[in-house]
Motif scaffolding. Structure first.
Motif, PDB file in Angstrom:
ATOM      1  N   LEU A  11       0.894  -1.501   0.086  1.00  0.00           N
ATOM      2  CA  LEU A  11       0.042  -0.199   0.024  1.00  0.00           C
ATOM      3  C   LEU A  11       0.753   0.988  -0.151  1.00  0.00           C
ATOM      4  N   ASN A  12       1.656   1.629   0.644  1.00  0.00           N
ATOM      5  CA  ASN A  12       2.851   2.474   0.913  1.00  0.00           C
ATOM      6  C   ASN A  12       3.432   2.428  -0.458  1.00  0.00           C
ATOM      7  N   ARG A  13       2.905   2.799  -1.674  1.00  0.00           N
ATOM      8  CA  ARG A  13       4.238   3.024  -2.498  1.00  0.00           C
ATOM      9  C   ARG A  13       3.250   4.303  -3.323  1.00  0.00           C
ATOM     10  N   PRO A  14       4.082   5.049  -4.211  1.00  0.00           N
ATOM     11  CA  PRO A  14       3.764   5.896  -5.172  1.00  0.00           C
ATOM     12  C   PRO A  14       1.942   5.201  -5.806  1.00  0.00           C
ATOM     13  N   LEU A  15       1.822   6.500  -5.963  1.00  0.00           N
ATOM     14  CA  LEU A  15      -0.052   5.840  -6.688  1.00  0.00           C
ATOM     15  C   LEU A  15       0.156   6.621  -7.916  1.00  0.00           C
ATOM     16  N   ARG A  16      -0.673   5.621  -8.880  1.00  0.00           N
ATOM     17  CA  ARG A  16      -0.200   6.681 -10.507  1.00  0.00           C
ATOM     18  C   ARG A  16      -1.371   6.018 -11.301  1.00  0.00           C
ATOM     19  N   LEU A  32      -1.498  10.670 -17.876  1.00  0.00           N
ATOM     20  CA  LEU A  32      -0.973   9.864 -15.777  1.00  0.00           C
ATOM     21  C   LEU A  32      -1.495  11.307 -14.695  1.00  0.00           C
ATOM     22  N   VAL A  33      -1.871  11.052 -14.081  1.00  0.00           N
ATOM     23  CA  VAL A  33      -1.744  11.371 -12.941  1.00  0.00           C
ATOM     24  C   VAL A  33      -1.432  10.694 -11.500  1.00  0.00           C
ATOM     25  N   CYS A  34      -0.379  11.879 -11.246  1.00  0.00           N
ATOM     26  CA  CYS A  34       0.007  10.605  -9.852  1.00  0.00           C
ATOM     27  C   CYS A  34       0.212  11.655  -8.271  1.00  0.00           C
ATOM     28  N   ALA A  35       0.593  10.559  -7.499  1.00  0.00           N
ATOM     29  CA  ALA A  35       0.363  10.725  -6.375  1.00  0.00           C
ATOM     30  C   ALA A  35       2.052  10.822  -6.028  1.00  0.00           C
ATOM     31  N   LEU A  36       2.895  11.424  -5.208  1.00  0.00           N
ATOM     32  CA  LEU A  36       3.953  11.675  -4.788  1.00  0.00           C
ATOM     33  C   LEU A  36       4.326  10.975  -3.681  1.00  0.00           C
ATOM     34  N   THR A  74      -0.909   1.209  -9.200  1.00  0.00           N
ATOM     35  CA  THR A  74      -1.856   1.393 -11.153  1.00  0.00           C
ATOM     36  C   THR A  74      -2.659   1.523 -10.906  1.00  0.00           C
ATOM     37  N   ILE A  75      -3.506   1.890 -11.071  1.00  0.00           N
ATOM     38  CA  ILE A  75      -5.114   1.996 -12.069  1.00  0.00           C
ATOM     39  C   ILE A  75      -5.007   2.573 -13.259  1.00  0.00           C
ATOM     40  N   PHE A  76      -5.332   1.578 -13.854  1.00  0.00           N
ATOM     41  CA  PHE A  76      -6.284   1.744 -15.943  1.00  0.00           C
ATOM     42  C   PHE A  76      -7.541   2.133 -15.070  1.00  0.00           C
ATOM     43  N   VAL A  77      -7.504   2.994 -16.752  1.00  0.00           N
ATOM     44  CA  VAL A  77      -9.089   3.591 -16.679  1.00  0.00           C
ATOM     45  C   VAL A  77      -9.403   4.142 -17.604  1.00  0.00           C
TER      46      VAL A  77
END
Length: 502
Positions: free
Chosen positions: A365-370, A427-431, A480-483
């Motif tokens: 869970l504790n990783r960068p999210l995109r 892409l939209v990323c949370a850093l 990663t989430i694909f939309v």
């Protein structure tokens, strides 16, 4: 054996001898293909957000912008425009003077529709003493192209795409860079009406970018009532990669080891340096005129809202883990979230004790999210979204290029051919992590996902090493989430003729 001069060269670039040895090792052993579990699809791995549900996520993004958050657009902008004009370069080199191919004829038939027409016309008058129409009437077509591509005129043959005039408006034409300024004001403007945009550029063109931005920012600040913060960076010399000869010995030029830019994967270092909570990533040439921007803005806000929604869920879980006040059922809920929502599968979780399970869940869970927009395939399958086996035995969502897949393997080829979507680089990323700290993005790169290409230098063949791509191996260990997004949101400009049809 490295000479003292070699050591000095490495030191000046910020490359260690260990890094050099690692790079040389890749040439000798190559890169392993990645094993596919499946092509991602709407049925498995790609989310389709129905129209009735989109407002929820868009509102979530609007609410987020009302908070004191740092939002940024990150735009890789060093790409050269020369490929856009490949056919026109061939026309200049041809032994004929009149347009002959269908492409050449269409270019001159539509020439008045290009956003750069008026400026090109002025150069033709200044350099040749004739307008574009007069040059065409005289059969002097090549002079027009020379004024378009060569230094005496617009010099578009040597400029990056970001500095090319793309689209026309009543108030004047806009470059690709300006289109990103407009986009930023439409979906990435924070509570203080600030728009932060970061362009990665080549050193040779940085001054031109800075001059354009300085000239244009006042205009767009007034138009959109925003304050722009625009900054630039270049690929770091420390991310250059060594070139070798056919025997995998470092290729030398004038006695020095030849290093080459490591590809767009090197930009993970630039991204790692930025200070932002949420970052939009989009290539410089993927922009549309204002008449087509509404759907782009809609889906950018949608992707960002989905990012915030999932980030909040992840943060809640991580804070619950830190509290120590979780139940076994809550651990199972988190595990189900990993499997169902993030498509992370690990067959070993069935045999883990609760303590081990907590460590596993927290590490994932504790990783960068995109959140990555994916477009339906309309032609041949290409690089895109897949469920992939990782080195630790887990399965996760990855963006792969065809070169990373062993297409000679019938099973892998079948899975590749079944691909329903491709990657438009949206892409939209949370850093930042759940404690507000920046992730060190270098820790989430799969260094074993680069590739080797054949090049030439001064007539001699060489092998070049490409780093793991920015949205491929450089983000391999992100959540990663694909939309699915509409094809209308994907509008890359690959040839100049595309600019005449907008």
């Amino acid at each position: 054996m490295l000479s003292p001069n070699d050591i000095d060269q490495l030191r000046s670039k910020g490359i260690s001898t260990q890094q050099l040895e690692e790079q040389l090792g890749f040439f000798k052993k190559g890169f392993l293909f990645l094993k596919l579990k499946a092509s991602a699809s709407i049925e498995k791995g790609i989310k389709y957000i129905q129209e009735k549900d989109q407002k929820f996520y868009i509102d979530m993004w609007d609410d987020y912008l009302e908070k004191d958050k740092d939002v940024m657009k990150f735009v890789p902008a060093s790409g050269a425009a020369s490929r856009m004009f490949k056919e026109l370069f061939s026309f200049l080199d041809g032994d004929y003077s009149l347009p002959a191919t269908a492409y050449e004829k269409e270019f001159f038939q539509k020439i008045s529709k290009f956003a750069f027409f008026d400026v090109l016309n002025q150069y033709c008058i200044f350099n040749e003493g004739k307008t574009i129409d007069e040059l065409m009437d005289a059969g002097e077509y090549k002079l027009i192209v020379e004024n378009l591509l060569h230094e005496k005129g617009l010099n578009y043959g040597q400029l990056p795409k970001g500095l090319i005039l793309f689209y026309s408006y009543p108030q004047g034409p806009r470059t690709a860079v300006e289109e990103h300024l407009v986009e930023g004001a439409l979906y990435a403007c924070n509570k203080q009406r600030k728009v932060h945009i970061h362009f990665t550029v080549s050193a040779g063109h940085r001054e031109l970018f800075e001059k354009l931005i300085e000239q244009k920012i006042p205009e767009y600040s007034r138009e959109f009532n925003v304050e722009y913060q625009v900054d630039f960076s270049e690929q770091k010399a420390s991310t250059d990669t060594v070139a070798v000869d056919s025997d995998n010995v470092p290729f030398r030029q004038n006695g020095e080891i030849l290093f080459r830019p490591g590809g767009h994967g090197a930009l993970i270092e630039n991204l790692n340096d930025v200070n932002a909570d949420v970052v939009f990533i989009k290539n410089i040439d993927n922009v549309v005129p204002d008449s087509m921007k509404s759907i782009t803005v809609q889906y950018k806000e949608l992707l960002a809202g989905i990012l915030i929604c999932y980030q909040r869920k992840i943060f809640d879980y991580l804070q619950l883990i830190d509290s120590g006040k979780y139940t076994h059922d809550q651990l199972l809920e988190m595990l189900f979230f990993l499997q169902k929502e993030l498509c992370i599968k690990n067959p070993d979780t069935k045999i883990l004790e609760d303590v081990e399970l907590v460590l596993y869940i927290k590490s994932k869970l504790n990783r960068p999210l995109r959140v990555c927009g994916m477009v339906k395939n309309t032609g041949e399958p290409g690089g895109g979204p897949f469920l992939v086996y990782n080195s630790d035995g887990t399965i996760s969502l990855q963006i792969l290029e065809s070169s990373q897949i062993d297409l000679s393997d019938p099973e892998m080829n079948t899975l590749f051919q079944k691909g329903t979507h491709f990657n438009p680089v949206d892409l939209v990323c949370a850093l930042r992590d759940y404690k507000g700290q920046k992730f060190d993005l270098s820790k989430y790169v799969d260094k074993n996902t680069g590739f080797i290409s054949l090049k030439s230098k001064d007539g001699k063949e060489l092998k070049a090493l490409e780093l793991p791509g920015l949205w491929n191996g450089a983000m391999a260990d992100w959540n990663t989430i694909f939309v699915e997004v509409p094809v209308e949101t994907f509008h890359p400009i690959k040839t100049v003729l595309q600019l005449a049809d907008n």
